[in-house]
Design a protein around this motif. Structure first.
Motif, PDB file in Angstrom:
ATOM      1  N   ARG A   5       0.834  -1.205   0.000  1.00 50.83           N
ATOM      2  CA  ARG A   5       0.000   0.000   0.000  1.00 50.83           C
ATOM      3  C   ARG A   5       0.870   1.259   0.000  1.00 50.83           C
ATOM      4  O   ARG A   5       0.659   2.179  -0.755  1.00 50.83           O
ATOM      5  CB  ARG A   5      -0.929  -0.004   1.217  1.00 50.83           C
ATOM      6  N   SER A   6       1.887   1.249   0.871  1.00 53.35           N
ATOM      7  CA  SER A   6       2.722   2.455   0.915  1.00 53.35           C
ATOM      8  C   SER A   6       3.492   2.592  -0.379  1.00 53.35           C
ATOM      9  O   SER A   6       3.681   3.691  -0.900  1.00 53.35           O
ATOM     10  CB  SER A   6       3.673   2.396   2.111  1.00 53.35           C
ATOM     11  N   LYS A   7       3.889   1.464  -0.931  1.00 51.39           N
ATOM     12  CA  LYS A   7       4.623   1.518  -2.182  1.00 51.39           C
ATOM     13  C   LYS A   7       3.737   2.070  -3.291  1.00 51.39           C
ATOM     14  O   LYS A   7       4.132   2.926  -4.066  1.00 51.39           O
ATOM     15  CB  LYS A   7       5.122   0.116  -2.544  1.00 51.39           C
ATOM     16  N   SER A   8       2.490   1.570  -3.340  1.00 47.78           N
ATOM     17  CA  SER A   8       1.617   2.023  -4.413  1.00 47.78           C
ATOM     18  C   SER A   8       1.191   3.462  -4.180  1.00 47.78           C
ATOM     19  O   SER A   8       0.994   4.224  -5.114  1.00 47.78           O
ATOM     20  CB  SER A   8       0.392   1.118  -4.539  1.00 47.78           C
ATOM     21  N   GLY A   9       1.050   3.880  -2.882  1.00 48.88           N
ATOM     22  CA  GLY A   9       0.737   5.273  -2.588  1.00 48.88           C
ATOM     23  C   GLY A   9       1.840   6.187  -3.091  1.00 48.88           C
ATOM     24  O   GLY A   9       1.584   7.193  -3.729  1.00 48.88           O
ATOM     25  N   TRP A  10       3.060   5.803  -2.833  1.00 48.06           N
ATOM     26  CA  TRP A  10       4.191   6.596  -3.288  1.00 48.06           C
ATOM     27  C   TRP A  10       4.252   6.607  -4.803  1.00 48.06           C
ATOM     28  O   TRP A  10       4.490   7.634  -5.425  1.00 48.06           O
ATOM     29  CB  TRP A  10       5.472   6.020  -2.683  1.00 48.06           C
ATOM     30  N   LEU A  37      -5.381  20.996 -10.238  1.00 50.41           N
ATOM     31  CA  LEU A  37      -5.040  19.864  -9.369  1.00 50.41           C
ATOM     32  C   LEU A  37      -6.300  19.138  -8.923  1.00 50.41           C
ATOM     33  O   LEU A  37      -6.363  17.909  -8.913  1.00 50.41           O
ATOM     34  CB  LEU A  37      -4.279  20.359  -8.133  1.00 50.41           C
ATOM     35  N   ILE A  38      -7.325  19.921  -8.552  1.00 51.20           N
ATOM     36  CA  ILE A  38      -8.532  19.302  -8.016  1.00 51.20           C
ATOM     37  C   ILE A  38      -9.285  18.557  -9.108  1.00 51.20           C
ATOM     38  O   ILE A  38      -9.790  17.456  -8.906  1.00 51.20           O
ATOM     39  CB  ILE A  38      -9.436  20.369  -7.376  1.00 51.20           C
ATOM     40  N   ALA A  39      -9.318  19.150 -10.279  1.00 55.52           N
ATOM     41  CA  ALA A  39     -10.138  18.552 -11.336  1.00 55.52           C
ATOM     42  C   ALA A  39      -9.433  17.409 -12.052  1.00 55.52           C
ATOM     43  O   ALA A  39     -10.078  16.494 -12.547  1.00 55.52           O
ATOM     44  CB  ALA A  39     -10.535  19.621 -12.349  1.00 55.52           C
ATOM     45  N   ARG A  40      -8.090  17.468 -12.113  1.00 54.44           N
ATOM     46  CA  ARG A  40      -7.428  16.560 -13.036  1.00 54.44           C
ATOM     47  C   ARG A  40      -6.460  15.579 -12.393  1.00 54.44           C
ATOM     48  O   ARG A  40      -6.135  14.563 -12.988  1.00 54.44           O
ATOM     49  CB  ARG A  40      -6.653  17.358 -14.081  1.00 54.44           C
ATOM     50  N   ARG A  41      -5.931  15.911 -11.236  1.00 56.56           N
ATOM     51  CA  ARG A  41      -4.906  15.037 -10.684  1.00 56.56           C
ATOM     52  C   ARG A  41      -5.483  14.180  -9.578  1.00 56.56           C
ATOM     53  O   ARG A  41      -6.286  14.651  -8.782  1.00 56.56           O
ATOM     54  CB  ARG A  41      -3.730  15.864 -10.144  1.00 56.56           C
ATOM     55  N   PRO A  92      -3.326  12.237  -3.341  1.00 54.29           N
ATOM     56  CA  PRO A  92      -3.914  12.026  -2.014  1.00 54.29           C
ATOM     57  C   PRO A  92      -4.237  13.381  -1.381  1.00 54.29           C
ATOM     58  O   PRO A  92      -3.510  14.350  -1.577  1.00 54.29           O
ATOM     59  CB  PRO A  92      -2.787  11.320  -1.249  1.00 54.29           C
ATOM     60  N   GLY A  93      -5.329  13.467  -0.659  1.00 46.32           N
ATOM     61  CA  GLY A  93      -5.674  14.711   0.024  1.00 46.32           C
ATOM     62  C   GLY A  93      -6.309  15.741  -0.883  1.00 46.32           C
ATOM     63  O   GLY A  93      -6.366  16.914  -0.552  1.00 46.32           O
ATOM     64  N   LYS A  94      -6.789  15.290  -2.031  1.00 47.03           N
ATOM     65  CA  LYS A  94      -7.385  16.217  -2.994  1.00 47.03           C
ATOM     66  C   LYS A  94      -8.617  16.900  -2.413  1.00 47.03           C
ATOM     67  O   LYS A  94      -8.834  18.092  -2.591  1.00 47.03           O
ATOM     68  CB  LYS A  94      -7.765  15.422  -4.242  1.00 47.03           C
ATOM     69  N   LEU A 128       1.664   8.935  -6.095  1.00 45.54           N
ATOM     70  CA  LEU A 128       2.052  10.327  -5.926  1.00 45.54           C
ATOM     71  C   LEU A 128       3.084  10.716  -6.976  1.00 45.54           C
ATOM     72  O   LEU A 128       2.997  11.754  -7.610  1.00 45.54           O
ATOM     73  CB  LEU A 128       2.617  10.537  -4.517  1.00 45.54           C
ATOM     74  N   ARG A 129       4.037   9.832  -7.189  1.00 41.59           N
ATOM     75  CA  ARG A 129       5.107  10.133  -8.127  1.00 41.59           C
ATOM     76  C   ARG A 129       4.559  10.247  -9.546  1.00 41.59           C
ATOM     77  O   ARG A 129       4.963  11.093 -10.323  1.00 41.59           O
ATOM     78  CB  ARG A 129       6.167   9.034  -8.069  1.00 41.59           C
ATOM     79  N   ARG A 130       3.609   9.362  -9.830  1.00 41.30           N
ATOM     80  CA  ARG A 130       3.050   9.373 -11.173  1.00 41.30           C
ATOM     81  C   ARG A 130       2.242  10.633 -11.408  1.00 41.30           C
ATOM     82  O   ARG A 130       2.286  11.229 -12.468  1.00 41.30           O
ATOM     83  CB  ARG A 130       2.161   8.138 -11.345  1.00 41.30           C
TER      84      ARG A 130
END
Lengths: 385, 708
Positions: free
Chosen positions: B84-89, B521-525, B528-530, B92-94
Motif C-alpha cells: 500500500r505504501s509503495k503504491s501510494g508513493w 489539481l482538483i479537477a485533473r490530478r 492524495p488529500g485532494k 504520488l510520483r506518477r
C-alpha cells in the motif's frame, strides 16, 4: 511495428475490478478488437495500453521493452478517442501537426517543412488534404473522425489505439469509415487495438477478437474461431444467436453424450481443446439457429422435438421459435415453409454442430492445461519472443 | 511507410530522414532538462526506496523464517502495508511532476501562511492567558458576562442571573406620528443569529420568486429586468447602506414618497385612533432590511441557474402525469432546484453574520453595535497596539457559525456542482410566453419589488448628487457635482483610490496564478488529500474576513510583513485569500466542461503534462479563468471587513472602503453621507464596468459563475 504483450493485468477502481487476469499477445501488424458489452473492461484495457492508467498488477511490454509505468507521452502510441478529442482552439492542420512538433528522434526534431509535408501526407491518407485550414467546428462528424485518425497516424506510432471510433457516426458513414480504417491499417500494417461493442464491426475488421465480459478476456481468437468454437457460454451468446439447453453428461468419447432434463439425448462436440469433461457434469448444449435442419442428414443426427411458439418471416429465411423442455429455442428455416404457432416440430442437428460448453464461464478454463487463465502466461509466448 | 508509397521524395533513406530532422536547440533541451529534473530526482529516489523496500522485505522473510513460526496473518498484514505504501508513493510520483509540485506548494504555502495559521493564532489567543500563555476559558467566561454579547448575566453579588435585553422592537411617537423600528436587542450572539435567519428567509422568498419568474416566463422587458437583478450583487451592503440610511430616515425619501397617501388615509384613520405612521428603520431592523435587499440576489442567481439546469423532460413528465401550476412547482420544480436554493440560503446566512459594513453604517443605534461582527471590529481595530483577547474570542464565535454553515453547504454539495448552470443552454428551457394581461399583472408585482431591490443603488446615486435637501422635499432641491470634490480634497482619499486598484490588481494576478493551478489539481490530478485541498481553497467564501484580519493582528503585527502603520502587504494577501474561490470556481467549471480526453490526446501524441497544461488546458479554460479573475477583482476592490480593520492602523495605505467609512463618520465640508456616497458611486461604476466586460466575454455562462 510493435508487438504488445500483456501479462496478468489487473486494474481496480476502489472496490470495482475493471479488468483482471488479462494475458494476451497482440502480434506485430495485427488488428485486434476488444469486444464486449459496456462495463466489460475493454476501454480500461485500452487505456492501460495507452498509459492513462497504471495497472495494479501485471506488466505491459511493447516488444521487449516494459512500458507498464511509462507515462503516456513516452509510449509512442497513436490514439483515437471516442469523441475524437480534437482541440477546438486549433485548426485541422494545427491539430495534426501537434504531435510532430513534439516528436524527437535521438535529440533531433522535425523541420517546419518536414512537418508540413507530413501533415499533408497524413491528411491525404484520410482524404482531407483540402481542409487543413478549417476549424474543428466547421467539420462534419465523419471529417472530425478522419482528422482524429490523421492526428494519431502522423506521428508514425508503434501502436494505433482506437476507442469506439465509429460509434458517433451514422450507419452509412460508419461502413465507409470502417473500410477506410481497414485500408489504412493494412497499408501501414501498424499494430492496432480497436475497441467496440458492435460484434459485426468486430468480426468484419479484425484479425483477432478478444471478447470481454466482467473484466475478463473470455476468448481471444480469430473471428471464425470465435463464432464456431466459442469457449464460454457468454461468447456463444454474445456473438450471433444461440440456443442453450441445460443437460448432464452421460459419457465422454469422440462426441459427448448429454441428457436433457426431459430425457432427450443429445450428442455434441467440445469447443475447448483439452477441457476435462466428466460424467455427471452439468453443461450447456448450444446450437446456432442455422444449424438446425428439417431433414435428417445422417441417421445418428440429434433429434430435437418441440412446440412452435412464434414464427418471423425475415425474407431470406423463416425464424422459428419453439419450446424444448421449457426453454425457448430458435431456428432459421426455409422461408417457404408453412408453419405456425402451436405446431409441433422436429429438427435435426449433426453432432459436430452442437457445442457442449462447461458452466462457470472463464473460471472453467482454468482446468485447461496450458490455458492463460490457468498459467497467467500466453501459451505461444515462447515462439513470439 | 506511407510516405514511401505516396511521396517518393520521402523515401526512407537515412539521409532523407536526416534532412527532415534538425538538432533540438540547446535552449529547448536545457529548459526541458530543468523541467524534468524533479521527475528524474524523484524517480532516482523512488528507485532507492524500492530497492531498500525489497531489502526490508527480504529481512522480514528471514526474520520470520528464523523463528520458523510464520504467522500467516502478520506476514500478510506486513505485505499489505508494504504494497500500500509503495503504491501510494508510486501514485504520488506518477501524478506529480515539476509543474504540479510548484502549483501545489504555492497554493498550500499561501493558504497556510495567510489563512490557516492566522486562524489558528486567533484560536490560540482566545484560549490562552495573554500573560502566562496557559490554557484558559476565562476569555469566553468574561464574554458571556458581557451584556452586549449575551443577555443572561450572572451577578455574583446578588447571586441571580440578570437578563439584559431590549425586548421592545419599536417606539411610537404620537406627536410626530413616527414609528421607529430597531428590532429586539438580545446581545451580540443572539442578535447576529436572528438577524441572519430573518435575512435568509427574506432573501430566499425574494430570490426564488424572481428566479422562477425569469427562468420560466417570457415577457416584454425581461432582458431589462434580468440585468437590473444583477445590480444588487455588485454593491456591497456597505455601500448600499449609506444610501438606504438616508432614504429610510424619519424625513427620508420613502416616508416622503408615501406621505400624500398616508395623509389621505389618515384623514379617515386618525379619528379611529389608528393612523398609519411614518416609519424609521434603525439598528438591527435596518440591518435586516439592507442585507435582505443585497443578499437576495445571491439566492436569485443560484436558484436561477438551478431552474435553468433542470431537465425539461422531468417537468414535462410530471405534467404528463397530471401535475400543474403550483402543484408542479411544489412537487417537482422546487425540490429539483433545492440544492441551488440551499446553497444560496446558507451563503446568505454566513455573509449576513459576518457583514461588518452595515452595522458600521447604522452604529448610531446601540442595537446595531451589539452584533458579533461589530464587536470584533470594535475590539480589534481600536486596540491595535496591545491586543485585547476579547476581539479574537468573539471572532471564534463568528468562525464557528461560519464553519457550520460552510460544512452545511458542502454537505448539499452545491458548491461542488459548479457546472450545473452550464447545462442550461443545451436544451430548450421551459419558458412560457405570457399574455399581455398577465404581463401587466406581473409588472404590477415586479415594479414595486424591483424598486425595493434597487433602493440601495438608487439611493447612493441620488445622495451623491444631492446638494441642499430640505426636509419636506421628496427629491433634493439642488443637484450638484460638488460632493465629488471629496475625491481629491484629501490626499489620502485620492491615494486610496489608486491603492485600491493596485491592491486588487496584484491580488488578482496571484489569484489567477494559484487559482488556475488549484482548480487543475482538483479537477485533473489524482493526488492524495485532494478533497482537503478542495475544501481549503473554497472555504474562504465562508470564513469571516474580520476573523482573518484579527488573525493577522495576533500573528503578524509588528513584524516585517506587518510593520506598524504599514498594512499594505497583508491587505493584498487578505484579498488574495478571501477572493480566491471565485477564480477557482470559474476555472474548475471551465475544466469540468472541457473533456479530459482533449488533454489525454495531447499526452498520447508525446506532450508531457507540463506542456499539455500550457498548450491545451490553459487556452481552453482561459476564458473561464479570465471571467473568474475579473470577479475576484471586483470583490477585492469592494472588500470591507479586512480593509476596515487593517486600514485602521495604516491610514495612508488604507483602501477605498476604509475611507468611505471614515468620510461617512467625518463632519465638515467633505464629510458625511453625501460625500461617502460619491466614493460608493465610484466603486459601483468600477464594478459595473468590470461586470459588463465579464458578461461580454462569457455570454450566457456568466450567471452560472456569478452565482456563488
Amino acid at each position: 511495428m510493435v508487438e504488445i504483450r500483456l501479462e496478468n493485468l489487473r486494474k481496480t477502481f476502489g472496490e470495482v475490478v475493471a479488468t483482471d487476469e488479462v494475458t494476451m499477445v497482440l502480434e506485430e501488424g495485427e488488428l485486434s478488437t476488444l469486444l464486449g458489452p459496456s462495463g466489460c473492461g475493454k476501454t480500461t484495457l485500452l487505456r492501460l495500453i495507452a498509459g492513462f492508467y497504471v495497472p495494479d498488477r501485471g506488466t505491459i511490454h511493447f516488444d521487449d521493452k516494459e512500458v507498464t509505468g511509462v507515462p503516456p507521452h513516452k509510449r509512442n502510441t497513436g490514439m483515437c478517442f471516442q469523441n475524437y478529442a480534437l482541440w477546438p482552439h486549433m485548426t485541422v492542420a494545427d491539430n495534426v501537426s501537434y504531435g510532430l512538433k513534439l516528436k524527437r528522434v535521438d535529440g533531433m526534431k522535425y523541420t517546419k517543412g518536414a512537418i508540413e509535408k507530413r501533415v499533408n501526407t497524413a491528411l491525404g491518407l484520410v482524404h482531407m488534404e483540402e481542409l487543413g485550414k478549417r476549424h474543428i467546428h466547421q467539420l462534419s462528424g465523419g471529417q472530425q473522425q478522419r482528422v482524429a485518425l490523421a492526428r494519431a497516424l502522423v506521428i508514425e506510432p508503434g501502436v494505433l489505439l482506437l476507442d469506439e471510433p465509429l460509434s458517433n457516426l451514422d450507419a452509412k458513414l460508419r461502413l465507409e469509415m470502417r473500410e477506410e480504417i481497414m485500408r489504412i491499417q493494412s497499408e501501414l500494417s501498424i499494430t492496432t487495438v480497436y475497441v467496440t461493442h458492435d460484434q459485426h464491426e468486430a468480426l468484419s475488421i479484425s484479425d483477432r477478437v478478444a471478447v470481454m465480459d466482467l473484466g475478463y478476456v473470455q476468448q481471444f481468437a480469430s473471428p471464425r474461431e470465435i463464432y464456431s468454437d466459442p469457449q464460454t457460454v457468454f461468447v456463444a451468446d454474445f456473438i450471433g444467436q444461440c440456443t442453450f439447453l441445460d443437460g448432464v453428461i452421460q459419457s465422454v468419447g469422440e462426441y459427448i453424450d448429454v441428457t436433457l432434463p426431459d430425457g432427450q439425448a443429445i450428442k455434441g462436440r467440445t469447443t475447448i481443446e483439452g477441457y476435462p469433461f466428466e460424467k455427471g457434469e452439468a453443461v450447456k448444449c448450444a446450437f446456432r439457429p442455422e444449424d438446425l435442419h428439417l431433414q435428417q442428414m445422417d441417421p445418428s443426427d440429434n433429434k430435437i422435438t418441440g412446440k412452435v411458439t412464434r414464427t418471423i418471416y425475415i425474407g431470406n429465411g423463416l425464424e422459428v421459435y419453439f419450446e424444448v423442455g421449457g426453454v425457448s429455442a430458435q431456428s432459421l428455416l426455409d422461408p417457404d415453409l408453412d408453419m405456425k404457432a402451436g405446431d409441433s416440430i422436429t429438427l435435426f442437428a449433426p453432432h459436430r454442430e452442437v457445442m457442449v460448453l462447461p458452466l462457470g464461464g472463464v473460471e472453467a478454463l482454468r482446468k485447461v492445461p496450458g490455458h492463460p487463465m490457468a498459467t497467467g502466461k500466453m501459451p505461444s509466448m515462447a515462439s513470439n519472443v | 511507410m506511407t510516405a514511401s508509397e505516396e511521396d517518393p521524395v520521402e523515401v526512407q533513406e537515412p539521409s532523407a530522414i536526416d534532412s527532415e530532422m534538425v538538432p533540438d536547440s540547446i535552449r529547448d533541451s536545457l529548459t526541458s532538462s530543468i523541467r524534468s529534473a524533479p521527475r528524474r530526482f524523484s524517480s532516482w529516489t523512488s528507485g532507492k526506496v524500492r530497492s531498500s523496500g525489497s531489502w526490508v522485505k527480504g529481512g522480514i522473510t528471514r526474520f520470520i523464517g528464523f523463528f520458523r513460526n510464520p504467522v500467516a496473518n502478520s506476514r500478510q498484514a506486513a505485505s499489505q502495508i508494504r504494497t500500500r505504501s509503495k503504491s501510494g508513493w508510486r501514485q504520488l510520483r506518477r501524478e506529480m511532476d515539476s509543474l504540479t509540485w510548484v502549483q501545489l506548494i504555492g497554493v498550500i504555502a499561501v493558504f497556510a501562511l495567510f489563512l490557516i495559521i492566522p486562524l489558528l493564532s486567533v484560536v490560540w489567543t482566545s484560549f490562552t492567558d495573554s500573560d502566562t500563555g496557559v490554557f484558559t476559558l476565562q476569555h469566553f467566561i468574561r464574554l458571556f458576562n458581557d451584556s452586549n454579547i449575551w443577555p443572561w448575566v450572572y451577578n455574583p453579588v446578588t447571586g441571580n442571573t440578570d437578563f439584559f435585553a431590549n425586548l421592545t422592537p419599536a417606539i411610537y411617537d404620537p406627536d410626530l406620528n413616527l414609528l421607529v423600528i430597531y428590532g429586539w436587542d438580545l446581545g451580540g450572539v443572539l442578535n447576529s443569529i436572528y438577524v441572519a435567519i430573518l435575512v435568509t428567509i427574506f432573501s430566499v422568498i425574494l430570490g426564488v420568486f424572481f428566479a422562477f419568474i425569469v427562468a420560466r416566463y417570457d415577457f416584454f422587458g425581461k432582458k431589462v429586468i434580468r440585468t437590473l437583478l444583477i445590480f444588487p450583487i455588485l454593491a456591497t451592503p456597505f455601500v448600499g447602506a449609506i444610501g438606504i440610511k438616508e432614504f429610510l430616515g424619519a424625513d427620508g425619501f420613502i416616508n416622503k414618497l408615501f406621505e400624500p397617501i398616508r395623509d389621505i388615509l389618515n384623514m379617515v384613520l386618525l379619528p379611529l385612533g389608528a393612523p398609519i405612521p411614518a416609519i424609521w428603520l434603525r439598528g438591527l431592523a435596518a440591518i435586516i432590511f439592507v442585507q435582505s435587499l443585497s443578499f437576495f440576489s445571491l439566492v436569485y442567481l443560484n436558484a436561477y441557474s438551478s431552474f435553468m439546469s433542470i431537465d425539461p423532460s422531468l417537468e414535462e413528465q410530471a405534467e404528463n402525469l397530471g401535475a400543474q401550476g403550483l402543484g408542479l412547482f411544489r412537487s417537482v420544480t422546487f425540490p429539483l432546484a433545492m440544492p441551488g436554493v440551499q446553497a444560496g440560503a446558507i451563503l446568505t446566512f454566513i455573509l449576513s453574520i459576518e457583514d461588518l459594513g452595515t452595522p458600521i453604517v447604522f452604529q448610531d443605534h446601540v442595537s446595531a453595535r451589539n452584533t458579533l461582527a461589530f464587536q470584533v471590529f470594535n475590539n480589534v481595530a481600536t486596540q491595535a497596539g496591545g491586543l485585547d483577547p476579547k476581539g479574537p474570542t468573539i471572532g471564534i464565535l463568528l468562525l464557528v457559525f461560519a464553519l457550520v454553515g460552510f460544512m452545511a453547504i458542502r454537505k448539499y454539495t452545491a458548491l461542488r456542482s459548479y457546472d450545473s448552470g452550464t447545462k442550461g443552454g443545451q436544451w430548450n428551457p421551459r419558458t412560457r410566453r405570457i399574455s399581455r394581461k398577465a404581463t401587466t399583472l406581473l409588472y404590477c408585482l415586479l415594479v414595486p419589488l424591483l424598486f425595493l431591490a434597487l433602493i440601495p443603488q438608487v439611493s447612493v446615486i441620488v445622495l451623491s448628487f444631492a446638494g441642499t435637501w430640505s426636509t419636506d422635499s421628496l427629491l433634493p432641491d439642488v443637484w450638484t457635482l460638488d460632493n465629488y470634490q471629496v475625491l481629491w480634497a484629501y490626499p489620502d482619499v485620492t491615494q486610496s483610490i489608486y491603492l485600491t486598484l493596485i491592491y486588487g490588481a496584484i491580488a488578482t494576478v496571484v489569484i489567477v496564478l494559484l487559482g488556475a493551478s488549484a482548480a487543475y489539481l482538483i479537477a485533473r490530478r489524482d493526488i492524495p488529500g485532494k478533497t482537503a485541498l478542495d475544501l481549503l481553497v473554497t472555504s474562504p467564501i465562508a470564513l469571516p474576513g474580520i476573523v482573518i484580519a484579527t488573525g493577522y493582528f495576533t500573528l503578524f503585527y509588528n513584524t516585517p510583513i506587518f510593520p506598524v502603520g504599514g498594512p499594505a502587504f497583508l491587505i493584498i494577501m487578505s484579498y488574495t485569500v478571501r477572493k480566491f474561490p471565485f477564480t477557482v470556481r470559474a476555472a474548475y467549471a471551465g475544466l469540468m466542461s472541457t473533456p479530459v480526453v482533449l488533454e489525454e490526446a495531447s499526452q498520447n501524441l508525446g506532450a508531457s503534462r507540463n506542456r499539455t497544461f500550457f498548450k491545451i488546458t490553459m487556452p481552453l479554460i482561459g476564458v473561464s479563468v479570465l471571467a473568474g479573475s475579473l470577479l475576484s477583482y471586483v470583490y477585492s476592490v469592494s472588500e470591507v471587513s479586512t480593509s476596515l480593520i487593517l486600514g485602521s492602523v495604516g491610514r495612508e495605505q488604507a483602501p477605498m472602503t476604509f475611507w468611505t467609512a471614515e468620510i461617512l463618520d467625518m463632519t465638515g465640508q467633505y464629510g458625511g453621507a453625501n460625500n461617502a456616497a460619491c466614493l460608493g458611486v465610484l466603486m459601483m461604476a468600477l464594478q459595473m464596468a468590470v461586470i459588463t466586460v465579464t458578461t461580454k466575454i462569457l455570454g450566457a455562462r456568466s450567471s452560472a459563475i456569478t452565482g456563488i
